[in-house]
Design a protein around this motif. Structure first.
Motif, short mmCIF file in Angstrom:
data_model
loop_
_atom_site.label_atom_id
_atom_site.label_comp_id
_atom_site.label_asym_id
_atom_site.label_seq_id
_atom_site.Cartn_x
_atom_site.Cartn_y
_atom_site.Cartn_z
N GLY A 1 13.44 -1.99 -3.11
CA GLY A 1 12.06 -1.67 -2.75
C GLY A 1 11.09 -2.02 -3.85
O GLY A 1 9.98 -2.52 -3.58
N GLU A 2 11.47 -1.78 -5.12
CA GLU A 2 10.61 -2.16 -6.25
C GLU A 2 10.40 -3.67 -6.27
O GLU A 2 9.29 -4.15 -6.51
N ARG A 3 11.47 -4.42 -6.03
CA ARG A 3 11.36 -5.88 -6.03
C ARG A 3 10.46 -6.35 -4.90
O ARG A 3 9.63 -7.26 -5.09
N VAL A 4 10.61 -5.76 -3.72
CA VAL A 4 9.78 -6.17 -2.58
C VAL A 4 8.33 -5.79 -2.82
O VAL A 4 7.41 -6.57 -2.51
N ALA A 5 8.09 -4.61 -3.39
CA ALA A 5 6.72 -4.19 -3.68
C ALA A 5 6.06 -5.13 -4.67
O ALA A 5 4.89 -5.51 -4.52
N ARG A 6 6.82 -5.51 -5.71
CA ARG A 6 6.29 -6.45 -6.70
C ARG A 6 5.96 -7.80 -6.06
O ARG A 6 4.90 -8.37 -6.30
N VAL B 1 0.84 -1.21 0.00
CA VAL B 1 0.00 0.00 0.00
C VAL B 1 0.87 1.25 0.00
O VAL B 1 0.61 2.21 -0.73
N PHE B 2 1.92 1.24 0.80
CA PHE B 2 2.83 2.39 0.81
C PHE B 2 3.46 2.60 -0.56
O PHE B 2 3.59 3.73 -1.04
N ALA B 3 3.88 1.50 -1.21
CA ALA B 3 4.52 1.61 -2.52
C ALA B 3 3.58 2.21 -3.56
O ALA B 3 4.03 2.85 -4.51
N GLU B 4 2.29 1.99 -3.40
CA GLU B 4 1.32 2.56 -4.34
C GLU B 4 1.17 4.06 -4.13
O GLU B 4 1.05 4.82 -5.08
N HIS B 5 1.19 4.50 -2.89
CA HIS B 5 0.98 5.93 -2.59
C HIS B 5 2.27 6.72 -2.51
O HIS B 5 2.29 7.92 -2.84
N LEU B 6 3.35 6.08 -2.04
CA LEU B 6 4.62 6.76 -1.78
C LEU B 6 4.39 8.02 -0.94
O LEU B 6 4.99 9.06 -1.15
#
Length: 303
Positions: free
Chosen positions: A66-71, A16-21
């Motif tokens: 962070g991109e890898r973890v978000a994915r 959710v954080f990765a979507e909003h930043l």
């Protein structure tokens, strides 16, 4: 990292954080306090022993890890929801997300989205992006599929050509070039054109083609996005070069520019994304909605 355990709760918070930043908006979406969210993110980063995001100026950005973890987090949550749905005999309620721009939504994807929403409301969600934003949305798992014209094929995503169109000059019916059936770049000599801002790929490629053909031209106005471009053309500000899938609004006509290269739209997804039958079905539906003539051109041009 042997024996490492990461909770689904922490992964959901990071997704959710990765979507909003944005910590405030993400905490609100999760219905928790901002300090609680910050603690979850800090714990996850500490458990994984690597930074997941960083501040650049006034903005928060994901690191490569962070991109890898978000994915992974989004994929994990989707697989969990699909599994639980199969176990309970209920369909997944998580929407499929398509990332595209004005032209894609207006002329390639509208029928598919309309049909899917009529069958099951909330089953698909459009995400309006440019090319760079589409790539980021796919890499972080925010989007399942992207549809765009690509000037350079990505090496970390799969790009499947789905439709190819000629480039056309869009102009008022009374324009001097409207009398011709087809045009060549030389016919545009002295034209005042509606074009995108300088950094846009379409602007760059058009300038290169006109320059290589020795065609002098000037900028009538710089327009951001297809709707504004069409509005300026309808006002008579000048002609504009667009993909042949664009339907001329009333009062405008389109003529093919025969010595401009064809434009190919690609469906873009992460490797392995089509293992999800919902994504594979979405791609199949998009392709079936493309006019046959545009599908036949695929493979005859690099776009």
């Amino acid at each position: 990292m042997a024996g490492l355990r990461v909770s689904s709760d922490a992964l959901e918070a990071f997704a959710v954080f990765a979507e909003h930043l944005n910590l405030t908006r993400a905490a609100k979406a999760l219905h928790i306090s901002q300090p609680s969210l910050h603690s979850k993110l800090a714990t996850l980063a500490r458990e994984l022993d690597r930074p997941l995001y960083q501040r650049t100026g006034n903005r928060l950005q994901l690191t490569a890890d962070g991109e890898r973890v978000a994915r992974f987090a989004r994929d994990h949550l989707e697989r969990l929801e699909l599994f639980l749905g199969e176990l309970r005999g209920t369909p997944s309620t998580r929407p499929l997300v398509i990332a595209s721009g004005h032209t894609g939504y207006l002329y390639l994807l509208g029928g598919t989205i309309r049909a899917m929403l009529a069958e099951r409301p909330g089953s698909v969600r459009p995400l309006h992006t440019n090319r760079q934003q589409m790539r980021a949305a796919l890499l972080t798992g925010r989007a399942h599929l992207g549809v765009f014209t690509l000037h350079v094929l990505p090496d970390d995503l799969v790009a499947v050509p789905i439709a190819t169109y000629p480039q056309v000059l869009l102009m008022p019916e009374g324009h001097r070039l409207a009398r011709k059936r087809n045009l060549r770049l030389a016919d545009l000599a002295g034209a005042e054109l509606i074009v995108p801002p300088p950094a846009r790929p379409h602007r760059i490629n058009l300038e290169r083609a006109l320059s290589a053909a020795g065609v002098p031209w000037t900028v009538a106005v710089e327009a951001e996005g297809l709707p504004m471009t069409l509005d300026f053309a309808a006002l008579g500000v000048g002609p504009t070069v667009v993909a042949g899938c664009v339907q001329p609004p009333p009062g405008l006509v389109a003529r093919r520019v025969t010595d401009l290269p064809l434009i190919t739209f690609h469906a873009v997804h992460r490797p392995g994304a089509l293992d999800d039958p919902r994504v594979a079905d979405l791609l199949a539906r998009i392709r079936s909605g493309i006019p046959p003539a545009a599908r036949r051109r695929v493979g005859s041009s690099t776009g």
